[in-house]
Design a protein around this motif. Structure first.
Motif, mmCIF file in Angstrom:
data_model
loop_
_atom_site.group_PDB
_atom_site.id
_atom_site.type_symbol
_atom_site.label_atom_id
_atom_site.label_comp_id
_atom_site.label_asym_id
_atom_site.label_seq_id
_atom_site.Cartn_x
_atom_site.Cartn_y
_atom_site.Cartn_z
ATOM 1 N N ALA A 152 0.835 -1.206 0.000
ATOM 2 C CA ALA A 152 0.000 0.000 0.000
ATOM 3 C C ALA A 152 0.867 1.251 0.000
ATOM 4 O O ALA A 152 0.579 2.222 -0.717
ATOM 5 C CB ALA A 152 -0.918 -0.007 1.205
ATOM 6 N N LYS A 153 1.942 1.234 0.768
ATOM 7 C CA LYS A 153 2.839 2.392 0.812
ATOM 8 C C LYS A 153 3.582 2.564 -0.517
ATOM 9 O O LYS A 153 3.771 3.680 -0.981
ATOM 10 C CB LYS A 153 3.858 2.237 1.947
ATOM 11 C CG LYS A 153 3.281 2.374 3.327
ATOM 12 C CD LYS A 153 2.936 3.805 3.611
ATOM 13 C CE LYS A 153 2.424 3.944 5.024
ATOM 14 N NZ LYS A 153 2.055 5.308 5.357
ATOM 15 N N LEU A 154 4.017 1.457 -1.096
ATOM 16 C CA LEU A 154 4.781 1.534 -2.341
ATOM 17 C C LEU A 154 3.907 1.822 -3.552
ATOM 18 O O LEU A 154 4.379 2.392 -4.543
ATOM 19 C CB LEU A 154 5.569 0.241 -2.559
ATOM 20 C CG LEU A 154 6.743 0.003 -1.619
ATOM 21 C CD1 LEU A 154 7.391 -1.339 -1.906
ATOM 22 C CD2 LEU A 154 7.782 1.110 -1.736
ATOM 23 N N SER A 155 2.658 1.425 -3.528
ATOM 24 C CA SER A 155 1.790 1.628 -4.688
ATOM 25 C C SER A 155 1.543 3.114 -4.949
ATOM 26 O O SER A 155 1.296 3.510 -6.087
ATOM 27 C CB SER A 155 0.468 0.907 -4.503
ATOM 28 O OG SER A 155 -0.264 1.491 -3.450
ATOM 29 N N ASP A 156 1.637 3.930 -3.914
ATOM 30 C CA ASP A 156 1.484 5.371 -4.094
ATOM 31 C C ASP A 156 2.633 5.929 -4.931
ATOM 32 O O ASP A 156 2.438 6.819 -5.752
ATOM 33 C CB ASP A 156 1.450 6.080 -2.738
ATOM 34 C CG ASP A 156 0.231 5.706 -1.912
ATOM 35 O OD1 ASP A 156 -0.765 5.219 -2.493
ATOM 36 O OD2 ASP A 156 0.266 5.898 -0.680
ATOM 37 N N ALA A 157 3.826 5.405 -4.738
ATOM 38 C CA ALA A 157 5.001 5.938 -5.406
ATOM 39 C C ALA A 157 5.177 5.394 -6.823
ATOM 40 O O ALA A 157 5.334 6.161 -7.775
ATOM 41 C CB ALA A 157 6.248 5.626 -4.585
ATOM 42 N N THR A 158 5.183 4.075 -6.964
ATOM 43 C CA THR A 158 5.449 3.478 -8.272
ATOM 44 C C THR A 158 4.610 2.227 -8.472
ATOM 45 O O THR A 158 4.012 1.705 -7.539
ATOM 46 C CB THR A 158 6.932 3.053 -8.400
ATOM 47 O OG1 THR A 158 7.213 2.090 -7.382
ATOM 48 C CG2 THR A 158 7.861 4.231 -8.247
ATOM 49 N N GLU A 159 4.643 1.726 -9.709
ATOM 50 C CA GLU A 159 3.992 0.453 -10.000
ATOM 51 C C GLU A 159 5.002 -0.653 -9.719
ATOM 52 O O GLU A 159 6.185 -0.520 -10.020
ATOM 53 C CB GLU A 159 3.556 0.403 -11.459
ATOM 54 C CG GLU A 159 2.675 -0.780 -11.763
ATOM 55 C CD GLU A 159 2.074 -0.704 -13.144
ATOM 56 O OE1 GLU A 159 1.917 -1.770 -13.751
ATOM 57 O OE2 GLU A 159 1.764 0.414 -13.599
ATOM 58 N N GLN A 160 4.542 -1.739 -9.157
ATOM 59 C CA GLN A 160 5.449 -2.794 -8.720
ATOM 60 C C GLN A 160 5.539 -3.905 -9.756
ATOM 61 O O GLN A 160 4.543 -4.303 -10.343
ATOM 62 C CB GLN A 160 4.971 -3.379 -7.400
ATOM 63 C CG GLN A 160 4.901 -2.365 -6.294
ATOM 64 C CD GLN A 160 4.104 -2.887 -5.105
ATOM 65 O OE1 GLN A 160 3.674 -4.011 -5.096
ATOM 66 N NE2 GLN A 160 3.912 -2.037 -4.132
ATOM 67 N N SER A 161 6.756 -4.406 -9.921
ATOM 68 C CA SER A 161 6.951 -5.547 -10.806
ATOM 69 C C SER A 161 6.759 -6.835 -10.013
ATOM 70 O O SER A 161 6.604 -6.815 -8.789
ATOM 71 C CB SER A 161 8.348 -5.505 -11.413
ATOM 72 O OG SER A 161 9.318 -5.688 -10.400
ATOM 73 N N LYS A 162 6.796 -7.967 -10.704
ATOM 74 C CA LYS A 162 6.644 -9.257 -10.033
ATOM 75 C C LYS A 162 7.802 -9.516 -9.086
ATOM 76 O O LYS A 162 7.612 -10.086 -8.006
ATOM 77 C CB LYS A 162 6.553 -10.385 -11.063
ATOM 78 C CG LYS A 162 5.254 -10.409 -11.814
ATOM 79 C CD LYS A 162 5.198 -11.577 -12.781
ATOM 80 C CE LYS A 162 3.903 -11.589 -13.551
ATOM 81 N NZ LYS A 162 3.836 -12.733 -14.479
ATOM 82 N N LYS A 163 8.997 -9.096 -9.492
ATOM 83 C CA LYS A 163 10.179 -9.307 -8.650
ATOM 84 C C LYS A 163 10.046 -8.549 -7.332
ATOM 85 O O LYS A 163 10.386 -9.058 -6.273
ATOM 86 C CB LYS A 163 11.455 -8.858 -9.366
ATOM 87 C CG LYS A 163 11.982 -9.820 -10.369
ATOM 88 C CD LYS A 163 13.331 -9.357 -10.891
ATOM 89 C CE LYS A 163 13.934 -10.370 -11.819
ATOM 90 N NZ LYS A 163 15.274 -9.957 -12.277
ATOM 91 N N VAL A 164 9.562 -7.327 -7.409
ATOM 92 C CA VAL A 164 9.405 -6.509 -6.207
ATOM 93 C C VAL A 164 8.372 -7.134 -5.278
ATOM 94 O O VAL A 164 8.592 -7.244 -4.069
ATOM 95 C CB VAL A 164 9.007 -5.060 -6.572
ATOM 96 C CG1 VAL A 164 8.657 -4.261 -5.334
ATOM 97 C CG2 VAL A 164 10.123 -4.383 -7.347
ATOM 98 N N LYS A 165 7.258 -7.581 -5.837
ATOM 99 C CA LYS A 165 6.216 -8.215 -5.030
ATOM 100 C C LYS A 165 6.738 -9.479 -4.358
ATOM 101 O O LYS A 165 6.474 -9.726 -3.186
ATOM 102 C CB LYS A 165 4.992 -8.551 -5.890
ATOM 103 C CG LYS A 165 4.175 -7.341 -6.273
ATOM 104 C CD LYS A 165 2.934 -7.732 -7.038
ATOM 105 C CE LYS A 165 2.125 -6.497 -7.404
ATOM 106 N NZ LYS A 165 0.878 -6.838 -8.089
ATOM 107 N N LYS A 166 7.496 -10.268 -5.106
ATOM 108 C CA LYS A 166 8.032 -11.508 -4.560
ATOM 109 C C LYS A 166 9.038 -11.207 -3.442
ATOM 110 O O LYS A 166 9.061 -11.875 -2.404
ATOM 111 C CB LYS A 166 8.700 -12.338 -5.652
ATOM 112 C CG LYS A 166 9.063 -13.723 -5.229
ATOM 113 C CD LYS A 166 9.378 -14.596 -6.408
ATOM 114 C CE LYS A 166 9.580 -16.015 -5.923
ATOM 115 N NZ LYS A 166 9.427 -16.989 -6.976
#
Length: 88
Positions: free
Chosen positions: A18-32
């Motif tokens: 939730a905190k990161l979604s405000d800043a940028t879109e997340q890739s699969k690697k970041v989510k993992k």
């Protein structure tokens, strides 16, 4: 323990995403990576909580044991009078 760990990890993941979604879109690697780190953190937190709970229980047990024991009476000795010299 597994259910508690899983719930805690899911909560951590949701909060971080939730905190990161405000800043940028997340890739699969970041989510993992977030999920992996959340699992590790949740495992450590659950371990610490169990340790603290165990310590609390053992503290209560020792308090009960100490309360159950009666204190022993300590015998007090009177101080001896100094010996008088013998005149011969």
């Amino acid at each position: 323990m597994k259910a508690e760990k899983k719930a805690l990890a899911d909560s951590i993941v949701a909060s971080v995403e939730a905190k990161l979604s405000d800043a940028t879109e997340q890739s699969k690697k970041v989510k993992k990576a977030i999920e992996k780190s959340a699992d590790k953190l949740a495992k450590k937190l659950v371990k610490l909580l169990k340790k603290e709970e165990k310590k609390k229980k053992s503290g209560e047990k020792t308090a009960k044991v100490k309360a159950a024991k009666t204190p022993k009476k300590v015998a007090t000795k009177k101080a001896k009078a100094p010996a008088k010299p013998v005149d011969a």
